[in-house]
Design an enzyme around this catalytic site. Structure first.
Site, mmCIF file in Angstrom:
data_model
loop_
_atom_site.group_PDB
_atom_site.id
_atom_site.type_symbol
_atom_site.label_atom_id
_atom_site.label_comp_id
_atom_site.label_asym_id
_atom_site.label_seq_id
_atom_site.Cartn_x
_atom_site.Cartn_y
_atom_site.Cartn_z
ATOM 1 N N ASP A 260 33.065 37.240 34.932
ATOM 2 C CA ASP A 260 33.556 35.778 35.608
ATOM 3 C C ASP A 260 33.052 36.411 37.067
ATOM 4 O O ASP A 260 31.950 37.633 37.301
ATOM 5 C CB ASP A 260 35.341 36.013 36.573
ATOM 6 C CG ASP A 260 35.393 34.771 37.655
ATOM 7 O OD1 ASP A 260 34.198 33.904 37.672
ATOM 8 O OD2 ASP A 260 36.266 36.089 38.379
ATOM 9 N N SER A 261 33.001 35.483 38.411
ATOM 10 C CA SER A 261 32.315 35.659 39.953
ATOM 11 C C SER A 261 32.398 36.643 40.384
ATOM 12 O O SER A 261 31.776 37.537 41.223
ATOM 13 C CB SER A 261 31.785 34.138 40.306
ATOM 14 O OG SER A 261 33.192 34.147 40.767
ATOM 15 N N TYR B 220 31.193 31.296 43.060
ATOM 16 C CA TYR B 220 30.346 30.486 42.007
ATOM 17 C C TYR B 220 30.443 28.953 42.917
ATOM 18 O O TYR B 220 29.457 28.220 43.141
ATOM 19 C CB TYR B 220 30.043 31.255 41.051
ATOM 20 C CG TYR B 220 29.074 32.173 40.646
ATOM 21 C CD1 TYR B 220 28.780 33.009 41.715
ATOM 22 C CD2 TYR B 220 29.591 31.963 39.018
ATOM 23 C CE1 TYR B 220 28.374 34.031 40.732
ATOM 24 C CE2 TYR B 220 29.073 33.039 38.330
ATOM 25 C CZ TYR B 220 28.559 34.476 39.415
ATOM 26 O OH TYR B 220 27.953 35.424 38.737
ATOM 27 N N GLY B 221 31.697 29.065 43.660
ATOM 28 C CA GLY B 221 32.191 27.666 43.277
ATOM 29 C C GLY B 221 31.550 26.797 44.698
ATOM 30 O O GLY B 221 31.447 25.428 44.660
ATOM 31 N N CYS C 236 34.992 31.774 33.874
ATOM 32 C CA CYS C 236 34.633 31.569 35.648
ATOM 33 C C CYS C 236 33.912 29.812 34.891
ATOM 34 O O CYS C 236 33.876 29.541 34.696
ATOM 35 C CB CYS C 236 33.388 31.665 36.501
ATOM 36 S SG CYS C 236 32.918 31.268 37.092
ATOM 37 N N ASN C 237 35.222 29.153 35.816
ATOM 38 C CA ASN C 237 35.172 27.764 35.293
ATOM 39 C C ASN C 237 33.384 26.944 36.094
ATOM 40 O O ASN C 237 32.998 26.625 35.549
ATOM 41 C CB ASN C 237 36.002 27.000 36.376
ATOM 42 C CG ASN C 237 37.683 26.902 35.564
ATOM 43 O OD1 ASN C 237 38.252 26.262 34.425
ATOM 44 N ND2 ASN C 237 38.198 27.671 36.086
ATOM 45 N N THR C 238 33.561 27.025 37.471
ATOM 46 C CA THR C 238 32.257 27.171 37.830
ATOM 47 C C THR C 238 30.670 27.603 36.770
ATOM 48 O O THR C 238 30.063 26.495 36.428
ATOM 49 C CB THR C 238 31.664 27.653 39.205
ATOM 50 O OG1 THR C 238 33.106 27.863 40.051
ATOM 51 C CG2 THR C 238 30.739 27.269 39.758
ATOM 52 N N GLU D 202 43.756 34.466 47.946
ATOM 53 C CA GLU D 202 43.030 36.126 47.749
ATOM 54 C C GLU D 202 44.108 36.193 48.793
ATOM 55 O O GLU D 202 43.659 37.986 49.496
ATOM 56 C CB GLU D 202 41.369 35.305 47.772
ATOM 57 C CG GLU D 202 40.762 35.605 46.250
ATOM 58 C CD GLU D 202 39.586 35.770 46.039
ATOM 59 O OE1 GLU D 202 38.727 36.127 47.733
ATOM 60 O OE2 GLU D 202 39.038 36.256 45.514
ATOM 61 N N CYS E 171 40.400 26.652 37.225
ATOM 62 C CA CYS E 171 39.790 27.812 39.496
ATOM 63 C C CYS E 171 40.916 28.678 38.383
ATOM 64 O O CYS E 171 41.806 28.172 38.494
ATOM 65 C CB CYS E 171 39.236 27.065 39.767
ATOM 66 S SG CYS E 171 39.261 28.341 40.673
ATOM 67 N N THR E 172 40.015 29.351 37.608
ATOM 68 C CA THR E 172 40.732 30.757 37.065
ATOM 69 C C THR E 172 41.409 31.632 38.490
ATOM 70 O O THR E 172 42.663 32.514 38.383
ATOM 71 C CB THR E 172 39.988 31.779 37.203
ATOM 72 O OG1 THR E 172 38.776 32.817 37.834
ATOM 73 C CG2 THR E 172 38.868 31.721 35.802
ATOM 74 N N HIS E 173 41.464 31.197 39.718
ATOM 75 C CA HIS E 173 42.639 31.774 40.298
ATOM 76 C C HIS E 173 43.728 30.646 40.868
ATOM 77 O O HIS E 173 44.789 31.256 40.954
ATOM 78 C CB HIS E 173 42.337 31.777 42.024
ATOM 79 C CG HIS E 173 40.862 32.981 42.743
ATOM 80 N ND1 HIS E 173 39.689 32.887 41.851
ATOM 81 C CD2 HIS E 173 40.942 34.181 43.084
ATOM 82 C CE1 HIS E 173 38.586 33.682 42.740
ATOM 83 N NE2 HIS E 173 40.016 34.763 43.361
#
Lengths: 267, 267
Positions: free
Chosen positions: B11-12, B43-44, B74-76, B153, B185-187
């Protein structure tokens, strides 16, 4: 006579354009070459080691293009990597921390000064050290405000959400009774009206951009590096990611005075 | 028999740990090697070209460490660089877009599906294409929510600020009457309780992490790449910036199941 070479300016992205604009206003004869490291933005969440590595690559890129002076228009890079650069470069190097700290130290009456910035800038303690150096005994209250950059880039600079976010971040600073607040991130001037409203007229806001431009003028004059009086300045822009997006945001920051951006991958 | 080599996951930054956790739960015999590109996160906000370059470097790093399958958590990166990777790698490659889209297409009754993600993910249109491929005629409403990552975050996942931000972002999706929402988005799973409250029980939330783990299990079985039944799995972590910060945030994401992180500069 005079030195027609450009002033090099870099930032992790577009925030440094607030510093560039101040340089243009203060030094209308000077050419500039601006580098935005948009492929690796932001620096504020990254370690000192990584920010130092990126900073050195950016500086090297600009030095190879024959700049006469380097302005590190990024608070995080100034906070963690300036001494490193100063040791390695043959041209004068200016950061945004010291001019902002100098202005804050001079203008504060109470000696209680607030500093807001990215996590990296606040963690570094660079403003506290710079303030203490200029005005020993000064009381410094630092506060990282990571959401401010996201809000500024989203264009959310007024209204309920930014007001609540700012109220949350500023609570400690208000409680501490600071009479001066350093906007220690180049994005934050976009939130100035909101911060002014929340803090009231008794708290002075220090925007490093103008202070840095004034310091640049002084250093150029001292070193005999001023551009010729009849110079026709050129303004060039380079970024490490998509120039189209840089152009759009850049026009917003500079009021249209940017029409071409080159791309150069870094690192 | 069985194949004891690890599954590679990148992932980023740290968001992909939600996918890693789902993999551990679903595939308790499998070893994993996780790479977080924390020196270049996020990355987004970056261009497809830059994200593709970073993605290829990450993949190469993991391939050199002898992984048997790659999960792009990572979705992006999944949105813009997956076909590029699939053409270049000799191991099976899975992204998080297709499993999430598959699940959403199956579970939506009305065929009106919302997708939230970073600017890069939404701009790519990858979810819309994946949904249309599985369920032609589906109506997809995409919305970039850049502040959500900053909120997650910052640990601001409940309370007035995140509620107002989410209400603002979700307004269009509510108006469009979607009955299913992909957390692209993984967040975002960290904001799930809040999103659930705001959208109500009639809107299903699709978390790509679990869907991706299920798809990984299927691909491993099909390709005969399952770990031996008596395997004692190892979990390794690498990041491209400061391991200490990765460790702190990683423990928050994984509930303590991480005690060592290596550092490897990328790019």
């Amino acid at each position: 006579m005079g030195d027609p070479r450009p002033i090099g300016v870099f930032d992790s992205g577009i925030g440094g354009l607030t510093v560039l604009k101040a340089l243009w206003e203060r030094l209308p004869n000077e050419s500039t070459l601006y580098l935005g490291d948009t492929a690796r933005v932001p620096y504020g969440t990254k370690s000192a080691e990584v920010v130092t590595r990126y900073t050195e690559q950016n500086a090297r890129f600009l030095i190879e293009r024959d700049i006469k002076l380097l302005v590190v228009a990024c608070n995080t890079a100034s906070a963690v990597a300036l001494p490193h650069l100063e040791r390695r470069l043959q041209v004068p190097v200016l950061g945004v921390i010291s001019p902002g700290a100098q202005a804050a130290a001079e203008r504060s009456r109470s000696g209680r000064i607030g500093v807001i910035g990215t996590a990296g800038t606040i963690r570094s303690g660079a403003y506290a050290r710079a303030l203490e150096a200029v005005r020993p005994g000064v009381e410094v209250v630092g506060k990282a405000c990571p959401l401010f950059v996201a809000l500024a880039e989203e264009g959310w600079v007024s209204g309920e959400v930014p007001r609540l976010v700012a109220r949350e971040y500023l609570a400690e600073l208000k409680d501490a009774g600071v009479d001066t607040l350093v906007l220690g991130c180049t994005h934050y001037p976009l939130l100035k009206p909101l911060l002014h409203t929340l803090l009231g007229a008794d708290v002075r806001l220090i925007d490093s951009a103008e202070e840095t431009a004034a310091e640049t003028a002084r250093v150029l004059a001292e070193a005999g590096l001023d551009a010729p009086n009849d110079a026709r300045p050129t303004y060039r822009f380079v970024c490490s990611d998509d120039p189209a997006r840089f152009l759009t945001l850049g026009q917003r920051f500079l009021g249209g005075a940017i029409d071409h951006v080159e791309r150069h991958p870094l690192g």
